[in-house]
Motif scaffolding. Structure first.
Motif, PDB file in Angstrom:
ATOM      1  N   VAL A 118       0.837  -1.203   0.000  1.00  0.00           N
ATOM      2  CA  VAL A 118       0.000   0.000   0.000  1.00  0.00           C
ATOM      3  C   VAL A 118       0.873   1.255   0.000  1.00  0.00           C
ATOM      4  O   VAL A 118       0.537   2.256  -0.627  1.00  0.00           O
TER       5      VAL A 118
ATOM      6  N   SER B 270      -4.836  -0.320  -4.260  1.00  0.00           N
ATOM      7  CA  SER B 270      -4.817  -0.963  -2.947  1.00  0.00           C
ATOM      8  C   SER B 270      -5.554  -2.288  -3.005  1.00  0.00           C
ATOM      9  O   SER B 270      -5.129  -3.281  -2.396  1.00  0.00           O
TER      10      SER B 270
ATOM     11  N   THR C 103      -5.229  -1.400   6.375  1.00  0.00           N
ATOM     12  CA  THR C 103      -5.151  -0.901   5.000  1.00  0.00           C
ATOM     13  C   THR C 103      -5.943   0.390   4.839  1.00  0.00           C
ATOM     14  O   THR C 103      -5.434   1.402   4.340  1.00  0.00           O
TER      15      THR C 103
END
Lengths: 275, 273
Positions: A134, A164, A197
């Protein structure tokens, strides 16, 4: 249309031999009709074959030339895979993904080789595993064409999310496989993994994605992985009891992400965005 | 090869000039690289000249909507870049070749330009034709299916120009496009510039005064983030006047004479005012 009035055969014959003696207005009408009338075009073809040998020989010459030309020219190369894949994973991201897989493999190896006293390393590493990839999703150092990407209409939140997602698509199956081998069920790390994330993306809207991902990974390593290994027990954060809290956290982060989504579209004065 | 012209392209514009800056200030890192620039540019080829560190690249990047202006106003195609604007719509009409042109080494020229046209949200049906046309215009047709890493420096530059013009932009920003081109290629490039300048606002940042003198319809000279001179190339050549500034051609002498005069007045403000 005006199909009732077809072009008379005499006019077609004259048209086929160069159109001498046909007025400009009539010529327009003939050509407009020919464009929309297949039977008349067929009759014109016959007229040309009958009345105009030079046109026939010209066509034959062009046909012969084109045939040799086409036999000699190179074929268009077949569409190669990278072209499509790059829309999801820019080339600069591949080394990062490979590195992530190596880290997961190393954790798996240590788990399988080590004693059962320690908590599962795969489980401990899983929440922050996607961050390595990421971090490279939106940074100038890891994407050579970043300046072009940033100045393009597609630049922005959607592009960051897309890349992502590609990272998760690669990392998740690896984690699942490793977890299956060591008994670290996805149910325990999936939500923390998504939270980290999304958290990196949200924090990245403020301080830059690379710094944000690095800070979160460092915090998790210092705050959870190290104490858990020292104490030799699975942290409370990764117990099933914590899952509702992780879910709540994801919801909050998602709202923050959407509210500040324009941050990735560009026009930043902050240096992090472009350098 | 001809292409269809959409109604949007022929629609009358509602702005006076394609690029308009008033008191524009743009920060590059900690430094204010563009500091109070007033500038107005419309269709044509504009040569952006200036010494190193004059703020050329920063100006180009702010027009490319990469950097946010720190002050003043910048209006591009009638849209104020400072405010909350529809960047997507504006960016679709801009072609941009950065000074440090980064590319994907393993891609062929065609793949790379197709990728860029995808980034520029061009309709998929038009892409192959537009890519081929852009490659032909920069004279790379014979290398179209070679990998980018096999190209020489000048060819990479030309691929960079091709990716910038692939979407038929209304504003074309080329930062140092002639670096690494051999003399023959530079002549071809100038011809391409003249052709593009008939319906596009082209801004070419360069160090090479002779490029500007040969191919541009307008010269913009900046120093320390401010506009020093704007006029036709003939004015630049005439500016040398009687004093023999450094330089081999009239345009170069004019360039150095204007810069020197500007710096003298800037260093002694009491005489200037």
């Amino acid at each position: 249309m005006r199909s009732a009035e077809h072009v008379p055969a005499a006019v077609l014959d004259r048209y086929a031999t160069g159109g001498a003696g046909i007025g400009a207005d009539a010529l327009w009408a003939i050509e407009a009709h020919l464009e929309g009338c297949a039977p008349c075009r067929e009759r014109l073809g016959e007229a040309v074959a009958r009345r105009s040998p030079e046109t026939v020989s010209l066509l034959a010459r062009v046909h012969a030339n084109l045939t040799t030309e086409m036999a000699r020219s190179r074929q268009m190369p077949a569409r190669r895979l990278p072209r499509r894949v790059a829309r999801w994973v820019p080339p600069g991201l591949w080394p990062r993904l490979a590195m992530t897989l190596l880290v997961v493999a190393a954790a798996l190896g240590l788990d399988l080789a080590g004693s059962r006293v320690l908590p599962s390393l795969v489980l401990l590493v899983a929440p922050v595993a996607p961050l390595l990839g990421v971090a490279a999703v939106w940074s100038v150092g890891l994407d050579p064409a970043h300046e072009l990407v940033v100045a393009s209409p597609r630049a922005g939140f959607y592009m960051v999310l897309r890349r992502s997602l590609a990272v998760l698509v690669v990392v998740m199956p690896a984690l699942t496989a490793a977890g299956w081998l060591t008994g670290a069920s996805p149910a325990r790390w999936l939500l923390p993994c998504l939270a980290f994330t999304a958290g990196a993306l949200a924090l990245g809207e403020l301080i830059g994605l690379r710094v944000a991902a690095g800070a979160l990974a460092l915090a998790w390593t210092a705050g959870v992985i190290t104490p858990s290994i020292l104490a030799a027990r699975t942290p409370l954060l990764l117990e099933p009891a914590s899952l509702p809290y992780w879910a709540g956290l994801i919801a909050v982060i998602a709202v923050a992400l959407v509210l500040r989504r324009d941050a990735y579209t560009g026009l930043r004065s902050d240096t992090w965005f472009v350098r | 090869m001809v292409r269809a012209v959409s109604a949007a392209e022929t629609a009358a514009t509602t702005y006076a000039s394609a690029i308009h800056a008033e008191g524009l200030r743009v920060r590059a890192g900690r430094r204010m690289a563009v500091d109070g620039l007033d500038l107005s540019m419309d269709t044509g080829v504009h040569g952006l000249l200036g010494p190193n560190g004059a703020g050329k690249t920063t100006l180009v990047r702010s027009i490319a909507t990469v950097l946010r202006p720190a002050g003043g106003t910048l209006t591009v195609l009638g849209e104020k870049v400072n405010g909350r604007i529809d960047l997507r719509g504006l960016r679709r009409q801009i072609g941009y070749l950065p000074q440090e042109f980064g590319f994907y080494r393993r891609f062929t020229v065609r793949e790379f330009i197709e990728y860029i046209s995808w980034l520029k949200e061009m309709p998929a049906a038009e892409t192959p034709g537009a890519v081929q046309r852009a490659i032909e215009r920069v004279g790379l047709a014979d290398r179209a299916d070679h990998r980018m890493k096999t190209l020489s420096g000048g060819m990479v530059r030309r691929a960079g120009i091709a990716q910038a013009i692939v979407n038929d932009p209304r504003i074309l920003l080329l930062d140092e496009p002639t670096a690494g081109l051999d003399p023959d290629q530079r002549m071809q490039f100038r011809a391409l510039l003249r052709q593009l300048g008939t319906d596009t606002c082209v801004l070419v940042s360069t160090h090479l005064v002779e490029d500007v003198a040969a191919a541009c319809t307008d010269v913009v000279l900046i120093d320390n983030g401010r506009l020093v001179f704007q006029g036709v190339p003939a004015d630049l050549a005439a500016a040398a006047g009687e004093d023999a500034g450094a330089g081999d051609s009239a345009a170069e002498r004019g360039y150095s004479a204007i810069l020197r005069r500007h710096r003298e007045t800037a260093s002694s403000p009491e005489t200037a005012s």
